[in-house]
Scaffold this motif. Structure first.
Motif, PDB file in Angstrom:
ATOM      1  N   ASN A 276       0.815  -1.218   0.000  1.00 15.54           N
ATOM      2  CA  ASN A 276       0.000   0.000   0.000  1.00 15.54           C
ATOM      3  C   ASN A 276       0.847   1.266   0.000  1.00 15.54           C
ATOM      4  O   ASN A 276       0.306   2.372  -0.065  1.00 15.54           O
ATOM      5  N   GLY A 277       2.156   1.120   0.069  1.00 17.93           N
ATOM      6  CA  GLY A 277       3.056   2.253  -0.076  1.00 17.93           C
ATOM      7  C   GLY A 277       3.325   3.043   1.183  1.00 17.93           C
ATOM      8  O   GLY A 277       4.160   3.953   1.177  1.00 17.93           O
ATOM      9  N   HIS A 278       2.653   2.708   2.295  1.00 20.90           N
ATOM     10  CA  HIS A 278       2.844   3.510   3.502  1.00 20.90           C
ATOM     11  C   HIS A 278       4.269   3.394   4.038  1.00 20.90           C
ATOM     12  O   HIS A 278       4.753   4.300   4.725  1.00 20.90           O
ATOM     13  N   ASN A 279       4.934   2.329   3.696  1.00 18.29           N
ATOM     14  CA  ASN A 279       6.304   2.134   4.156  1.00 18.29           C
ATOM     15  C   ASN A 279       7.204   3.312   3.802  1.00 18.29           C
ATOM     16  O   ASN A 279       8.142   3.629   4.541  1.00 18.29           O
ATOM     17  N   THR A 280       6.930   3.996   2.690  1.00 15.59           N
ATOM     18  CA  THR A 280       7.773   5.101   2.232  1.00 15.59           C
ATOM     19  C   THR A 280       7.052   6.444   2.228  1.00 15.59           C
ATOM     20  O   THR A 280       7.575   7.414   1.677  1.00 15.59           O
ATOM     21  N   ARG A 281       5.853   6.516   2.839  1.00 18.55           N
ATOM     22  CA  ARG A 281       5.090   7.772   2.810  1.00 18.55           C
ATOM     23  C   ARG A 281       4.736   8.217   4.227  1.00 18.55           C
ATOM     24  O   ARG A 281       3.615   7.952   4.694  1.00 18.55           O
ATOM     25  N   ILE A 282       5.608   8.909   4.895  1.00 22.32           N
ATOM     26  CA  ILE A 282       5.282   9.403   6.226  1.00 22.32           C
ATOM     27  C   ILE A 282       4.183  10.457   6.154  1.00 22.32           C
ATOM     28  O   ILE A 282       3.424  10.647   7.106  1.00 22.32           O
ATOM     29  N   GLU A 283       4.060  11.127   5.004  1.00 21.80           N
ATOM     30  CA  GLU A 283       3.038  12.163   4.858  1.00 21.80           C
ATOM     31  C   GLU A 283       1.622  11.618   4.967  1.00 21.80           C
ATOM     32  O   GLU A 283       0.672  12.389   5.169  1.00 21.80           O
ATOM     33  N   ASP A 284       1.459  10.301   4.849  1.00 20.81           N
ATOM     34  CA  ASP A 284       0.133   9.718   5.082  1.00 20.81           C
ATOM     35  C   ASP A 284      -0.399  10.088   6.456  1.00 20.81           C
ATOM     36  O   ASP A 284      -1.609  10.240   6.646  1.00 20.81           O
ATOM     37  N   LEU A 285       0.490  10.213   7.425  1.00 17.58           N
ATOM     38  CA  LEU A 285       0.059  10.474   8.801  1.00 17.58           C
ATOM     39  C   LEU A 285      -0.658  11.813   8.916  1.00 17.58           C
ATOM     40  O   LEU A 285      -1.578  11.960   9.728  1.00 17.58           O
ATOM     41  N   ASP A 286      -0.259  12.785   8.115  1.00 15.98           N
ATOM     42  CA  ASP A 286      -0.966  14.067   8.120  1.00 15.98           C
ATOM     43  C   ASP A 286      -2.382  13.899   7.589  1.00 15.98           C
ATOM     44  O   ASP A 286      -3.327  14.503   8.109  1.00 15.98           O
TER      45      ASP A 286
ATOM     46  N   GLN B 289      20.589  -6.726  15.402  1.00 18.98           N
ATOM     47  CA  GLN B 289      20.686  -6.077  14.088  1.00 18.98           C
ATOM     48  C   GLN B 289      19.408  -5.303  13.753  1.00 18.98           C
ATOM     49  O   GLN B 289      19.161  -4.997  12.586  1.00 18.98           O
ATOM     50  N   ALA B 290      18.623  -4.978  14.763  1.00 24.67           N
ATOM     51  CA  ALA B 290      17.372  -4.260  14.524  1.00 24.67           C
ATOM     52  C   ALA B 290      17.640  -2.887  13.918  1.00 24.67           C
ATOM     53  O   ALA B 290      18.599  -2.204  14.277  1.00 24.67           O
ATOM     54  N   ASP B 291      16.777  -2.487  13.004  1.00 16.46           N
ATOM     55  CA  ASP B 291      16.842  -1.160  12.405  1.00 16.46           C
ATOM     56  C   ASP B 291      15.615  -0.382  12.892  1.00 16.46           C
ATOM     57  O   ASP B 291      14.490  -0.632  12.466  1.00 16.46           O
ATOM     58  N   TRP B 292      15.837   0.553  13.780  1.00 19.73           N
ATOM     59  CA  TRP B 292      14.754   1.301  14.414  1.00 19.73           C
ATOM     60  C   TRP B 292      14.433   2.605  13.683  1.00 19.73           C
ATOM     61  O   TRP B 292      13.560   3.355  14.135  1.00 19.73           O
ATOM     62  N   SER B 293      15.113   2.893  12.594  1.00 23.31           N
ATOM     63  CA  SER B 293      14.984   4.223  11.977  1.00 23.31           C
ATOM     64  C   SER B 293      13.555   4.525  11.547  1.00 23.31           C
ATOM     65  O   SER B 293      13.054   5.637  11.767  1.00 23.31           O
ATOM     66  N   TRP B 294      12.897   3.551  10.935  1.00 25.53           N
ATOM     67  CA  TRP B 294      11.516   3.760  10.476  1.00 25.53           C
ATOM     68  C   TRP B 294      10.600   3.999  11.662  1.00 25.53           C
ATOM     69  O   TRP B 294       9.803   4.941  11.674  1.00 25.53           O
ATOM     70  N   ALA B 295      10.708   3.161  12.685  1.00 27.92           N
ATOM     71  CA  ALA B 295       9.860   3.303  13.870  1.00 27.92           C
ATOM     72  C   ALA B 295      10.154   4.611  14.596  1.00 27.92           C
ATOM     73  O   ALA B 295       9.221   5.290  15.079  1.00 27.92           O
ATOM     74  N   ASP B 296      11.425   4.993  14.696  1.00 28.75           N
ATOM     75  CA  ASP B 296      11.775   6.256  15.347  1.00 28.75           C
ATOM     76  C   ASP B 296      11.077   7.427  14.664  1.00 28.75           C
ATOM     77  O   ASP B 296      10.479   8.294  15.320  1.00 28.75           O
ATOM     78  N   GLU B 297      11.174   7.445  13.356  1.00 29.56           N
ATOM     79  CA  GLU B 297      10.601   8.550  12.586  1.00 29.56           C
ATOM     80  C   GLU B 297       9.081   8.585  12.715  1.00 29.56           C
ATOM     81  O   GLU B 297       8.486   9.641  12.979  1.00 29.56           O
ATOM     82  N   ARG B 298       8.445   7.435  12.575  1.00 25.60           N
ATOM     83  CA  ARG B 298       6.980   7.393  12.561  1.00 25.60           C
ATOM     84  C   ARG B 298       6.379   7.692  13.937  1.00 25.60           C
ATOM     85  O   ARG B 298       5.441   8.475  14.060  1.00 25.60           O
TER      86      ARG B 298
END
Length: 747
Positions: free
Chosen positions: A33-43, A69-78
């Motif tokens: 659904n593309g939300h993985n790369t669209r933080i603007e959806d939250l607005d 080896q967890a990557d928290w960058s996406w969760a941090d941002e969202r």
């Protein structure tokens, strides 16, 4: 709590975020659904007025190779952004998943591994207050351990019980780990509580399944002991007494019981298997029976939402929320479903049930749930937003949510009509009805009151206008007008189908009179001069009907604030392009018909800027005898040669897809130019061969020729493929042709 102290019913939202495993393949809805790369959806979500969002910080996505080896960058941002805009997250950790590859639902260490991840999430985001560690553990256990759909693909009671116990234990341990960081953290435990009904013979099986649907919540609440009706079943299926009693010693009752409600969640089981398709048949070792969605067979409809919610309230005495309310259907049905759920929740809250919220699920729609996400077929169901546009496009559901969030009533002429789950036309099998005096289900005739009366006006017959404003459709004798009427019947949309004798759109007085009499909410102009070659010798008549008449109708609709659909054509283009034409491309028609359509586009939008002007191309369908494919197949079946051009490239359009998408756009309030065609560029001759081959016919009888050879009076563009910069709403041409042939076979 007094009525004055009852908190207002909240409006929550949720993203379909399933990451499930089938064999060695993971299906990730956030990628699709593309939300993985669209933080603007939250607005966009926040602008709806929702207060809370079920949000995925999923184990498989964040730490697929372990916490180290967890990557928290996406969760941090969202999560940071959600906090900034004041949208409270209910954090989900596993959503129909089985964890990373190094574990599974039958891994004895699964609970401890998920709890370790949960603790890491809480440590990193100590301000998060609400969690759903495992979404729908019972449903996931059924699909993964009993039905074999998802990994680890079990098909027995032992695997089902093991997957369920592991998920429930993981939930308890996860909340314990989370509460070591945030003692006030709340558990929002979701489950699909569909009911099972049966014939009298199978009442014992229905009782078992209805006891089972509480099992995940019973375990979490510490209610499973030797007196529980499923204690013996659990023990016989491999559960140790100690691990069952562990839940009593470590109760973790939900702070909010989340009920996910779907129209096909209720089931009906029937030993009369000859009544049902073979795919529905199964058994329990004692009896064979068909297991079907209750909505397709029970004349009384689905189980009452209010009764189900009251059962949960009385059983657990915990606050309730509808944590998923979604219907994959046409737009008006989605609106009707949400209204029904919202009103039930409001009514229960007024009765003293602690209803907290209704969650509008699938904000971005869903992919492939028609196959229970066991395949990647790109079958998309829009939700509050439609992601098939370059930027997620708001649908009518978004407008409804904004009204509800502001405490206002959302109104639409189609909203108060019964949904398809309430209409007798839905019944696919011999209907049954619950008869209390018989103590079980009994055969019955479908209740006529469930049918939605369609309003028709045809030559020589005039019906009484019902209270619901109709949709007016012009072009009663044409392919498109007939298709709109047929699909309105299916969708429960009252309509009037008008012939030219009943409303001549070239006569302003007639248009005014009919619209004032019928009082429609919208008009579909499916009439027109369609004989492209004859138009070369009848240019004035073609222009009068296609352009002048369309402008007159648009002006009348604009004066009454009525919605309007007007259809245009790919023949407004000259064919000079080498790639699909977009809505913003300039027009340059080659023939009289194309000129009339280009003029109609300008004039309709001039008179009615909120009109919907739809360009389409070479449509074909199963319900008329005059479209290209139907003629081609009829010719080939008769053993004759069929000639088709090889130098004209088009984008054929399947009429049912065109009509359904057009109606959805109309209900959404879309305006301006839209291109609607099934994606696919193909020559006429290749289209005939392809379809003939799929139909099992001899393709050698399809002969290619040049357009010039056909000696057509009107020049055509060599390339008139339609693309869109507004949204690709129709499925691929290959799917459309398959459905065309299937529908033709059923007629």
């Amino acid at each position: 709590m007094s009525s004055k102290q009852v908190p207002p019913l909240e409006l929550w939202g949720g993203i379909e975020c399933t990451v499930n495993r089938v064999g060695e393949q993971y299906f990730d809805q956030l990628d699709r659904n593309g939300h993985n790369t669209r933080i603007e959806d939250l607005d966009q979500f926040s602008a709806l007025g929702i207060t809370t969002i079920r949000y995925p910080i999923l184990w498989e996505r964040i730490a697929p190779n372990g916490l180290a080896q967890a990557d928290w960058s996406w969760a941090d941002e969202r999560l940071s952004y959600l906090d900034t805009i004041g949208l409270r997250p209910i954090v989900g950790l596993v959503h129909h998943g089985s964890g990373p590859r190094h574990t599974s639902l039958i891994d004895p260490a699964f609970p401890e591994k998920l709890a370790e991840y949960a603790g890491a999430v809480a440590q990193r985001y100590p301000w998060v207050s609400h969690y759903t560690p495992v979404n729908e553990p019972l449903t996931t256990a059924r699909f993964s351990g009993l039905y074999g759909h998802w990994y680890p693909h079990g098909q027995d009671d032992a695997t089902f019980v093991r997957t369920l116990l592991n998920q429930c234990r993981a939930t308890v341990l996860s909340m314990q780990a989370i509460r070591q960081i945030n003692p006030q953290a709340q558990l929002v435990q979701t489950e699909d509580l569909g009911k099972t009904f049966s014939t009298p013979l199978l009442a014992y099986q229905a009782e078992f399944e209805n006891d089972r649907h509480w099992l995940s919540l019973d375990l979490l609440c510490g209610h499973v002991d030797p007196s529980h009706p499923l204690w013996r079943y659990l023990r016989q299926s491999g559960a140790e007494e100690s691990e069952l009693l562990w839940f009593q010693a470590n109760p973790c009752p939900p702070d909010i019981v989340g009920i996910n409600r779907y129209v096909c969640g209720d089931r009906f089981i029937d030993e009369r298997i000859d009544r049902y398709p073979e795919r529905t048949r199964g058994g329990n070792g004692k009896h064979q029976y068909a297991d079907v969605e209750a909505v397709w067979v029970c004349a009384d409809g689905i189980y009452d939402h209010a009764t189900l919610l009251k059962e949960a309230w009385e059983r657990y005495q915990r606050p309730l929320a509808i944590t998923e309310a979604h219907l994959g259907c046409t737009r008006e049905e989605q609106l009707r479903w949400l209204k029904e759920i919202w009103q039930v929740a409001q009514g229960l809250q007024a009765e003293g049930v602690a209803m907290r919220a209704v969650t509008v699920w699938s904000l971005l729609g869903t992919y492939d749930w028609n196959s229970l996400v066991t395949r990647a077929d790109d079958f998309y169901e829009p939700g509050v937003f439609d992601v098939r546009s370059p930027v997620p496009r708001s649908t009518a559901i978004a407008t409804m949510l904004k009204s509800l969030a502001q405490g206002q009533e959302y109104t639409h002429p189609l909203l108060d009509l019964p949904g398809w789950w309430q209409r007798s036309q839905r019944l696919l099998y011999p209907p049954v009805s619950y008869a209390k005096n018989l103590g079980g289900w009994a055969d019955t005739a479908p209740a006529e009151t469930l049918a939605t009366p369609m309003m028709r006006r045809t030559k020589g017959a005039k019906t009484t206008i019902a209270s619901t404003p109709p949709l007016v459709i012009t072009g009663a004798t044409g392919t498109l007008g007939q298709a709109f009427a047929r699909i309105c019947e299916i969708r429960g949309i009252p309509y009037y189908l008008l012939s030219r004798q009943e409303m001549d759109i070239t006569k302003p007085a007639t248009v005014t009179s009919v619209l004032d009499e019928l009082q429609p909410w919208a008009v579909v102009n499916a009439s027109g001069y369609v004989r492209v070659d004859d138009a070369e010798r009848e240019p004035y008549l073609c222009r009068r009907i296609n352009a002048d008449g369309a402008a007159i109708l648009a002006d009348a609709c604009a004066q009454r604030s009525l919605g309007l659909i007007n259809f245009s054509s790919d023949l407004v283009f000259d064919g000079a392009h080498k790639q699909p034409y977009l809505e913003s491309d300039g027009v340059s028609p080659l023939n009289v018909y194309g000129h009339s359509k280009a003029a109609a586009e300008r004039w309709v939008l001039h008179h009615h800027p909120c009109a919907l002007v739809i360009r389409t191309s070479a449509f074909f369908g199963p319900w008329d005898e005059h479209n290209f494919l139907t003629i081609a197949l009829r010719t080939l079946r008769a053993g004759n040669v069929f000639m088709a051009a090889e130098d004209a490239i088009v984008s054929p359009t399947y009429v049912p897809d065109l009509v359904n998408a057009s109606l959805d756009l109309l209900i959404d309030g879309e305006c301006g130019l839209w291109h609607l065609a099934n994606p696919g560029a193909i020559a006429w001759s290749e289209l005939a061969r392809w379809t003939a081959q799929l139909a099992g016919l001899d393709v050698s009888s399809v002969q290619s020729c040049s357009t010039k050879t056909l000696a057509l009076a009107a020049p055509r563009p060599a390339y008139s493929v339609l693309g869109s910069e507004r949204g690709i709403l129709l499925p691929d041409l290959s799917q459309a042709i398959e459905r065309y042939l299937e529908e033709c076979h059923q007629l």
